[in-house]
Enzyme design. Sequence first.
Site, short mmCIF file in Angstrom:
data_model
loop_
_atom_site.label_atom_id
_atom_site.label_comp_id
_atom_site.label_asym_id
_atom_site.label_seq_id
_atom_site.Cartn_x
_atom_site.Cartn_y
_atom_site.Cartn_z
N CYS A 2 -67.59 2.89 13.05
CA CYS A 2 -68.17 3.85 13.99
C CYS A 2 -67.12 4.21 15.01
O CYS A 2 -66.03 3.63 15.04
CB CYS A 2 -69.35 3.20 14.70
SG CYS A 2 -70.56 2.51 13.57
N TRP A 74 -71.48 5.04 11.29
CA TRP A 74 -71.44 4.89 9.84
C TRP A 74 -72.27 3.65 9.57
O TRP A 74 -71.86 2.54 9.90
CB TRP A 74 -70.01 4.70 9.33
CG TRP A 74 -69.95 4.62 7.85
CD1 TRP A 74 -69.86 5.66 6.95
CD2 TRP A 74 -69.98 3.43 7.03
NE1 TRP A 74 -69.85 5.19 5.67
CE2 TRP A 74 -69.92 3.83 5.69
CE3 TRP A 74 -70.06 2.06 7.31
CZ2 TRP A 74 -69.94 2.90 4.63
CZ3 TRP A 74 -70.09 1.15 6.27
CH2 TRP A 74 -70.02 1.58 4.94
N ASN A 98 -69.12 -0.98 17.46
CA ASN A 98 -68.45 -0.71 16.19
C ASN A 98 -68.09 -2.07 15.58
O ASN A 98 -67.35 -2.84 16.20
CB ASN A 98 -67.18 0.11 16.39
CG ASN A 98 -66.37 0.19 15.10
OD1 ASN A 98 -66.92 0.06 14.01
ND2 ASN A 98 -65.06 0.34 15.22
N LYS A 482 -60.88 10.95 -6.25
CA LYS A 482 -61.12 12.22 -5.55
C LYS A 482 -62.40 12.88 -6.04
O LYS A 482 -63.22 13.34 -5.28
CB LYS A 482 -59.93 13.18 -5.73
CG LYS A 482 -58.66 12.72 -4.99
CD LYS A 482 -58.67 13.00 -3.52
CE LYS A 482 -58.93 11.86 -2.60
NZ LYS A 482 -58.11 10.71 -2.58
N LYS A 601 -63.49 8.63 7.48
CA LYS A 601 -62.04 8.76 7.30
C LYS A 601 -61.32 7.44 7.56
O LYS A 601 -60.30 7.13 6.93
CB LYS A 601 -61.51 9.85 8.24
CG LYS A 601 -60.04 10.14 8.10
CD LYS A 601 -59.72 10.69 6.73
CE LYS A 601 -58.25 10.92 6.47
NZ LYS A 601 -57.96 11.17 5.06
C1 AGP Z 1 -59.31 8.31 0.27
O1 AGP Z 1 -59.55 9.61 -0.06
C2 AGP Z 1 -60.38 7.65 0.98
N1 AGP Z 1 -60.67 8.30 2.18
C3 AGP Z 1 -60.20 6.16 1.15
O2 AGP Z 1 -60.11 5.58 -0.11
C4 AGP Z 1 -58.97 5.75 1.96
O3 AGP Z 1 -57.82 5.93 1.22
C5 AGP Z 1 -59.09 4.26 2.30
O4 AGP Z 1 -60.25 4.11 3.07
C6 AGP Z 1 -57.87 3.75 3.04
O5 AGP Z 1 -57.74 4.43 4.25
P1 AGP Z 1 -56.35 4.30 5.06
O6 AGP Z 1 -55.28 4.91 4.23
O7 AGP Z 1 -56.62 5.04 6.33
O8 AGP Z 1 -56.14 2.83 5.29
#
Ligand code: AGP
Length: 606
Positions: A2, A74, A98, A482, A601
């Site tokens: 979060c 989240w 969080n 993806k 993200k």
């Molecule tokens: C990728 O498209 C995803 N958002 C996810 O798998 C991401 O790569 C993973 O959470 C790792 O995130 P980071 O590279 O910020 O550590």
Amino acid sequence: MCGIIGISSHKSVSNSIINSLKKLEYRGYDSAGIATLADGLINEVKSKGRVENLENNFDLKNLSGNIGIGHVRWATHGVPNSVNAHPHSSENVSVVHNGIIENSTILKKYLLGKGHKFKSQTDTEVIVHLITENLKSSELQEAITKTLKQLHGSFALGIIFKDIPDLIIGARRGSPLAVGYGPNENYLGSDSYALKSMTNKITYLEDGEFCFIKKDEVNFFNEEGIKINKKVLELSSDQQNYDKGDFKHFMAKEIEEQPQTLKTGIKEYLDSMNNDINIYNFPWKINEIKSIMLIGCGTAYHSCLMAKYWFEELTTLDVNIDIASEFRYRKNRFKNDTLYIFVSQSGETADTYAALDLCNKNNMKTCAVVNVIESSIARDSNFVLPIHCGPEIGVASTKAFLGQILVLYILSLKLSSLREEIKNKDYQEKIKDLKNLPGLIEETLSVDNDIQAIASTFNEAKGSMFLGRGFSFPIALEGALKLKELSYVHAEGYPAGEMKHGPLALIEEGMPVVVLAPRDNYYKKTISNMQEVVARGAKVLLITNKSKDEIVSENIWEKIEVETTNDDLLPFLLTIPLQKLAYYSALKKGYDIDKPRNLAKSVTVE
Ligand code: AGP
């Protein structure tokens, strides 16, 4: 995971809190809320969905109060709805959180026994009642110290009190938390990104620390409640205002930006004058490193796997990779002559950070390959290799993936040269090819039309497979991820040679299968594996590179040819059509491409 924000000011805070919450949505976007203190009351508003939902449902502009906390969620405990959204408040205390409270069930039972009434299904609400309970018998600071000790698990907290009109308490264990300093106001936030629009003066809390924030003063304490001094850091002033421009989605923009971001990355590491690679301030002598361990999650893990192939191809170093959430609980054999490389776009992924923390606690050599240079993983690594991609907003990583594998390829090439395991002629040649890569990516981006037509077939299918061998296998995994992330279609990446050991049973008439078969050492073997799925009725989308030799295979449903370069760099080009396939599949379905369901993200919880 979060995002939390808090502001103690001399003026109304609701607008600033809302603006910061919008910046924090990359941390979670299934519900949001804000609480301010005004006229001796806690004013709490929260709703399901995005921050703009909150704005539409409540007259936030007139939510008065010079102090407040906010949250984007989240969900971990309790479905995403307005009851489980944060803040969670009693009459006297309001909390945003969080992390995950692992002993919340036990604490809830104890507090129910004390007569406390619970409104939500969350683990977080126990914190509200625990503080309220401890304040019955202790002064504020003691009650806070005691409460934090009773909590098991991870947390970044923001707490306000009805009876203390100008105080926010922040506390951290496991989840990132920072304090920002402003003119006549001070801030609390999950990371620098949340605070950057309000200040460039920041202090990061370490695990176990908490702070008392007032509009004109901030005090820090260790877990024993003893006052401590903390450094104030100056954030780089590069205000990267990042918007979609004319693109419909950030992801579309980030895909098209890749020629430029690769050009920037190459410029940062290549010494064009001497046609050499410069990794400035590399802190270790080359003979101090006998093996490499690469660690990451999701797409970043796929970058680690890609790098393993290159390190093995270009050096005689021992190379291992691991998924961070597995590495952190494995019985690891830590070795002083191993370089531990942590790959992360956000630099805040909890599992990757915990793996780094473990290596630091064992005094290992640690190197971060990150996009966010002010992140926790960058700050706590011995050495940082930035990937220079600029902000990546789309949850599905695209330019950061190519940025990560670019930097890892450059590192493998440099180590090979420093270890004198590559002939200088080949080294020069590979650097020359690298310089041409952005241009080839530019050309490959023109595969648009073919992909748009193909995308719907993947949407209509029950599932799909992505196959590759050697250098193409990590790209097959990335392509499948993806499509899963964006169009919610089941897709599996698989080593092509492994199909006959079971997954071939999944193949049925019309099932879309992507086969990555560039003209490299694995080409012939991959084509024979392709025949196995064609023979069972699969609809094969063959992705290969341009070549004068004709492809010897009939019954291929669709074929896409990317530009040609040396075998090492073909994975960069093969990735483009897969990014676009996922994008157009989701576009056809009308899904939220930049913020897919159930994701975020930056994954800042375990
Ligand atoms: C990728 O498209 C995803 N958002 C996810 O798998 C991401 O790569 C993973 O959470 C790792 O995130 P980071 O590279 O910020 O550590």
